[in-house]
Write a protein that holds these residues in place. Sequence first.
Motif, mmCIF file in Angstrom:
data_model
loop_
_atom_site.group_PDB
_atom_site.id
_atom_site.type_symbol
_atom_site.label_atom_id
_atom_site.label_comp_id
_atom_site.label_asym_id
_atom_site.label_seq_id
_atom_site.Cartn_x
_atom_site.Cartn_y
_atom_site.Cartn_z
ATOM 1 N N GLY A 40 -31.319 -67.993 -1.161
ATOM 2 C CA GLY A 40 -32.792 -67.610 -1.373
ATOM 3 C C GLY A 40 -32.919 -66.040 -1.126
ATOM 4 O O GLY A 40 -33.802 -65.276 -1.668
ATOM 5 N N PHE A 41 -31.815 -65.312 -0.527
ATOM 6 C CA PHE A 41 -31.792 -64.062 -0.215
ATOM 7 C C PHE A 41 -31.113 -63.237 -1.130
ATOM 8 O O PHE A 41 -29.789 -63.731 -1.647
ATOM 9 N N ASP A 42 -31.861 -62.100 -1.745
ATOM 10 C CA ASP A 42 -31.000 -61.181 -2.615
ATOM 11 C C ASP A 42 -30.626 -59.705 -1.872
ATOM 12 O O ASP A 42 -31.462 -59.474 -1.042
ATOM 13 N N TRP A 43 -29.809 -59.312 -2.303
ATOM 14 C CA TRP A 43 -29.347 -57.875 -1.691
ATOM 15 C C TRP A 43 -29.168 -56.979 -2.921
ATOM 16 O O TRP A 43 -29.060 -57.166 -4.179
ATOM 17 N N VAL A 44 -29.443 -55.805 -2.430
ATOM 18 C CA VAL A 44 -29.031 -54.402 -3.467
ATOM 19 C C VAL A 44 -28.578 -53.576 -2.577
ATOM 20 O O VAL A 44 -28.798 -53.321 -1.158
ATOM 21 N N ALA A 147 -30.384 -53.545 1.426
ATOM 22 C CA ALA A 147 -31.532 -53.998 1.619
ATOM 23 C C ALA A 147 -31.574 -55.337 0.835
ATOM 24 O O ALA A 147 -31.008 -55.662 -0.021
ATOM 25 N N TYR A 148 -32.526 -56.146 1.547
ATOM 26 C CA TYR A 148 -32.649 -57.558 0.990
ATOM 27 C C TYR A 148 -33.953 -57.931 0.657
ATOM 28 O O TYR A 148 -35.172 -57.176 1.086
ATOM 29 N N THR A 149 -34.140 -58.804 -0.078
ATOM 30 C CA THR A 149 -35.507 -59.327 -0.399
ATOM 31 C C THR A 149 -35.268 -61.064 -0.400
ATOM 32 O O THR A 149 -34.210 -61.545 -0.466
ATOM 33 N N PHE A 150 -36.481 -61.811 -0.321
ATOM 34 C CA PHE A 150 -36.148 -63.344 -0.429
ATOM 35 C C PHE A 150 -37.115 -63.793 -1.387
ATOM 36 O O PHE A 150 -38.117 -63.394 -1.753
ATOM 37 N N THR A 154 -38.098 -63.708 -11.467
ATOM 38 C CA THR A 154 -37.250 -63.522 -12.562
ATOM 39 C C THR A 154 -37.608 -62.375 -13.413
ATOM 40 O O THR A 154 -36.745 -61.951 -14.386
ATOM 41 N N SER A 155 -38.801 -61.845 -13.345
ATOM 42 C CA SER A 155 -39.375 -60.700 -13.941
ATOM 43 C C SER A 155 -40.349 -59.908 -13.010
ATOM 44 O O SER A 155 -40.556 -60.521 -12.128
ATOM 45 N N GLY A 156 -40.440 -58.852 -13.226
ATOM 46 C CA GLY A 156 -41.544 -57.941 -12.376
ATOM 47 C C GLY A 156 -40.573 -57.210 -11.527
ATOM 48 O O GLY A 156 -39.409 -56.827 -11.673
ATOM 49 N N THR A 157 -41.067 -56.982 -10.223
ATOM 50 C CA THR A 157 -40.586 -56.133 -9.444
ATOM 51 C C THR A 157 -40.483 -56.541 -7.938
ATOM 52 O O THR A 157 -41.323 -57.432 -7.525
ATOM 53 N N ALA A 158 -39.211 -56.709 -7.006
ATOM 54 C CA ALA A 158 -38.898 -57.076 -5.878
ATOM 55 C C ALA A 158 -38.918 -56.016 -5.062
ATOM 56 O O ALA A 158 -38.603 -54.954 -5.231
ATOM 57 N N THR A 159 -39.665 -56.258 -3.766
ATOM 58 C CA THR A 159 -39.597 -55.128 -2.746
ATOM 59 C C THR A 159 -38.550 -55.562 -1.799
ATOM 60 O O THR A 159 -38.434 -56.693 -1.308
ATOM 61 N N PHE A 160 -37.774 -54.339 -1.373
ATOM 62 C CA PHE A 160 -36.574 -54.807 -0.387
ATOM 63 C C PHE A 160 -36.811 -54.232 0.929
ATOM 64 O O PHE A 160 -37.476 -53.146 1.060
ATOM 65 N N THR A 161 -36.370 -54.781 1.854
ATOM 66 C CA THR A 161 -36.435 -54.243 3.254
ATOM 67 C C THR A 161 -34.928 -53.844 3.617
ATOM 68 O O THR A 161 -33.977 -54.582 3.441
#
Length: 242
Positions: A40-44, A147-150, A154-161
């Motif tokens: 469930g966690f994604d990283w960048v 940074a990570y997000t949960f 699948t589209s749009g934008t994710a905010t990372f911490t």
Amino acid sequence: MALVPLAFAVFASGASAKKLTLGAANATAAQASGFYCNAGFDWVQRTVASSTPTYTVPGRGTITSWSTSAFQTGAAALKIWAPTSNPQQFTPVAESSSETVTGDNTLHKFKTSIPVQKGDVLGMAITGTGISCFYFAPYALPGDIAAYTFGDPTSGTATFTDYAPPSRVNVSAKFAPDCIVPKLKGKSLSKAKKALKKANCTLGKVTKKASSKKPGTVLKQKPGPGKDLKYHAKVSVTVAKK
């Protein structure tokens, strides 16, 4: 225990005819922390301290494989993100198939085929428990921010911490730059070969045709200049003969 060398990209001036390694993966130094490395966690890799290693795609091309490690058997996928004007927001671009990563603290390589554009950034989607998803100093340097997000969309934008800088995402990938066909007409065959290599293309069929031009001069090419093709695509030419 001997440390596994970091994978890093080396960039020469101008275009390169070689595949490049993006990102950095280190099995021995990589760590996992609580639920951040679970499903469930994604990283960048939000920022890096220097140009090498880089997690940013340098131009149009294809990601052909990726590598990571695990401290216990889990699953993950390579995730590609596009940056936005907000340095902590990224748009998901593509994701490889989920792969089982054996928990033996060694690097595992997985084949994939993901078209990418200049500026896209490497990351990782955690699809199962046990992945060693980042590492700290001294393998990460001041200025490196993973940074990570949960539950990213699948589209749009994710905010990372940001996660405990300095830190790096434990992922590397092979990048094959596209063949951007150069203009060959008027060049000698030897210079055409050099131009093709520099543009990540290869010489295809060579046809000879009677001409008043100097023997070996390129008269025609197929495909034409500016065409965007796969890495090491063949370009055929017609050259002058006596």
